[in-house]
Design an enzyme around this catalytic site. Structure first.
Site, mmCIF file in Angstrom:
data_model
loop_
_atom_site.group_PDB
_atom_site.id
_atom_site.type_symbol
_atom_site.label_atom_id
_atom_site.label_comp_id
_atom_site.label_asym_id
_atom_site.label_seq_id
_atom_site.Cartn_x
_atom_site.Cartn_y
_atom_site.Cartn_z
ATOM 1 N N HIS A 128 0.873 -1.177 0.000
ATOM 2 C CA HIS A 128 0.000 0.000 0.000
ATOM 3 C C HIS A 128 0.915 1.234 0.000
ATOM 4 O O HIS A 128 2.031 1.179 0.517
ATOM 5 C CB HIS A 128 -0.828 -0.061 1.286
ATOM 6 N N ASP A 205 3.216 -4.538 7.760
ATOM 7 C CA ASP A 205 1.991 -3.743 7.654
ATOM 8 C C ASP A 205 0.823 -4.713 7.845
ATOM 9 O O ASP A 205 0.515 -5.508 6.962
ATOM 10 C CB ASP A 205 1.958 -3.073 6.271
ATOM 11 N N GLN A 208 -4.488 -5.188 6.932
ATOM 12 C CA GLN A 208 -5.514 -6.105 6.413
ATOM 13 C C GLN A 208 -5.431 -7.489 7.067
ATOM 14 O O GLN A 208 -6.172 -8.392 6.668
ATOM 15 C CB GLN A 208 -5.370 -6.273 4.888
ATOM 16 N N LYS A 231 -10.487 -0.546 10.688
ATOM 17 C CA LYS A 231 -10.773 -1.696 9.819
ATOM 18 C C LYS A 231 -11.194 -2.909 10.644
ATOM 19 O O LYS A 231 -11.427 -3.982 10.106
ATOM 20 C CB LYS A 231 -9.537 -2.043 8.991
HETATM 21 N N1 PMP Z 1 -1.837 -0.886 4.494
HETATM 22 C C1 PMP Z 1 -2.802 -1.606 3.922
HETATM 23 C C2 PMP Z 1 -2.479 -2.978 3.423
HETATM 24 C C3 PMP Z 1 -4.085 -1.080 3.812
HETATM 25 O O1 PMP Z 1 -5.057 -1.787 3.230
HETATM 26 C C4 PMP Z 1 -4.356 0.213 4.312
HETATM 27 C C5 PMP Z 1 -5.737 0.840 4.200
HETATM 28 N N2 PMP Z 1 -6.354 0.687 2.970
HETATM 29 C C6 PMP Z 1 -3.309 0.918 4.899
HETATM 30 C C7 PMP Z 1 -2.066 0.338 4.981
HETATM 31 C C8 PMP Z 1 -3.496 2.296 5.435
HETATM 32 O O2 PMP Z 1 -4.369 2.287 6.498
HETATM 33 P P1 PMP Z 1 -4.827 3.675 7.161
HETATM 34 O O3 PMP Z 1 -5.417 4.474 6.052
HETATM 35 O O4 PMP Z 1 -5.812 3.258 8.187
HETATM 36 O O5 PMP Z 1 -3.608 4.298 7.710
#
Ligand code: PMP
Length: 418
Positions: A128, A205, A208, A231
């Site tokens: 991400h 990270d 998910q 999430k």
């Molecule tokens: N890493 C992954 C794999 C994600 O799916 C997400 C959110 N879509 C994030 C990081 C970022 O999360 P946040 O916007 O809550 O900081």
């Protein structure tokens, strides 16, 4: 063969806890399949917020009155709950706003202090943006270099490529536990073992992963693990960073201000114990307390049961979509190698159109690059559609989603047809 949900999993009782699931969109019952973006919240979490503000609201850590003590107790209890949920001790858990802030904390506090010109940071092509951009910024400041592990055509991490990068003795491997586009679950324990063998630190990270499967950071043995409350049934604005306690002690603060100090003089300051050293200013107390309640909720249902339930939904979605010749599915075909989401595209329709047409049926899916432009480039698309599941979704909803795809064909015609 059609998929069934385990008889003991009472999805209707779970659904009854989520007020928003009673909503209608355009006269249709809401089918919420955008859980990878953010989850819905149960009544228990919403009530915890109201109760905190109605009964215990005060600032933490500084007061000597009853409310301040109650607020501090509630905040620290939440920290312990969230830490234990991932197999960690509370001293190792820093509350942040979200995964993004947790990764930035590591990039700036650990990265700037430890990375030098020419040092290697290993990322993957399925990250991400929040696990790419902070490292790019730190690489620009330090002269460190970024290398990306590719993924295979099946959507799995190319472990041979990773091992060959490890032979170059990187300082850090920063990798996602579960891809938010491909759904792939990466072998983070094995990656950590191999990275540690060459002296690299490992950041995972977990945005998910933690909402959908049992995660134990002690077992994974990683150095840093980042995730978001929103999430996993908690409010927005609260997330967490797990870090080995000795690393937190060695790292300089990320931000300076109130609460994070022990002593302030004209010339210098000394720091509070970890993890408070990394929580400058008034924290997000109410949302942290509600995060603890969210974790209680997930534990009551059981993470293994949730994972199994989502796997059944994913299997059904894969089975239905695979039979469609006008649809391309991305990521592993085996639901056991995934968490509960499926990205796909019509061969002849833009995913934004797909999402809009489904919305007319009350079905919420996401379409876009999902903050993963590097994956999009690898897949040679600009965007994908994505249906993502959680503990309250049903097989009927998966089938309603699949049926609604016919509306897309009604508007845009059949693939290859006129
Ligand atoms: N890493 C992954 C794999 C994600 O799916 C997400 C959110 N879509 C994030 C990081 C970022 O999360 P946040 O916007 O809550 O900081």
């Amino acid at each position: 063969m059609s998929v069934q949900i385990a008889a003991t999993y009472d999805v209707q009782t779970i659904r009854a806890d989520f007020p928003i699931l009673k909503r209608r969109v355009d006269g249709n019952p809401l089918v919420y399949l955008d859980n990878a973006a953010t989850s819905q919240k149960p009544r228990q979490v919403i009530d915890a917020l109201v109760q905190y503000y109605e009964q215990s609201n005060a600032n933490v850590h500084r007061g000597l009155h009853t409310l301040a003590e109650e607020a501090t107790e509630a905040y620290e209890t939440a920290r312990a709950k969230v830490a234990h949920f991932i197999g960690a001790e509370p001293e190792s858990l820093v509350f942040t706003r979200n995964t993004t802030e947790a990764i930035n904390l590591v990039a700036y506090a650990w990265g700037l202090a430890n990375l030098r010109e020419g040092d290697l940071i290993v990322l993957s092509e399925m990250e991400h943006h929040s696990n790419i951009v902070p490292w790019q910024l730190v690489a620009q400041r330090t002269g460190a270099k970024l290398h990306y592990v590719p993924f295979t055509s099946e959507g799995e991490l190319d472990m041979e490529a990773l091992e060959s990068l490890l032979r170059q003795e990187p300082k850090l491997v920063a990798i996602t536990h579960v891809s938010n586009v491909l759904g792939t679950v990466n072998p983070v324990q094995e990656i950590t073992r191999k990275a540690h063998a060459v002296g690299a630190k490992v950041l995972v990270d977990g945005a998910q992963a933690v909402p959908h499967k049992l995660v134990n950071v002690t077992q994974i043995d990683c150095d840093f693990y980042a995730f978001s409350g929103h999430k996993m049934l908690a409010p927005t604005g609260i997330g967490a960073l797990y870090a080995r306690q000795e690393l937190l002690e060695q790292m300089p603060p990320f931000m300076g201000g109130g609460s994070m100090i022990r002593k302030v003089t004209h010339e210098f300051s000394t720091w509070a114990d970890v993890p408070t050293k990394f929580e400058a200013g008034t924290p997000n107390i109410a949302d942290a307390v509600a995060f603890g309640v969210a974790v209680d909720y997930l534990q009551r249902v059981g993470m293994e049961a949730i994972q199994q339930h989502e796997q059944s939904l994913t299997e059904e979605a894969l089975r239905l979509l695979e039979a469609e010749e006008d649809i391309v599915i991305y990521g592993p075909r085996d639901a056991r190698k995934r968490c509960g989401l499926v990205s796909f595209n019509f061969k002849h329709v833009h995913p934004h159109d797909v999402a809009q047409i489904l919305d007319k049926r009350g079905i919420a899916i996401r379409a876009g690059h999902h903050c993963c432009q590097i994956i999009m480039r690898r897949l040679d698309v600009t965007a994908t559609a994505r249906a993502s599941f959680y503990l309250y979704n049903t097989l009927e909803e998966v089938r309603a989603f699949w049926k609604a795809l016919d509306d897309v064909r009604k508007v845009f015609g059949k693939y290859g047809g006129r």
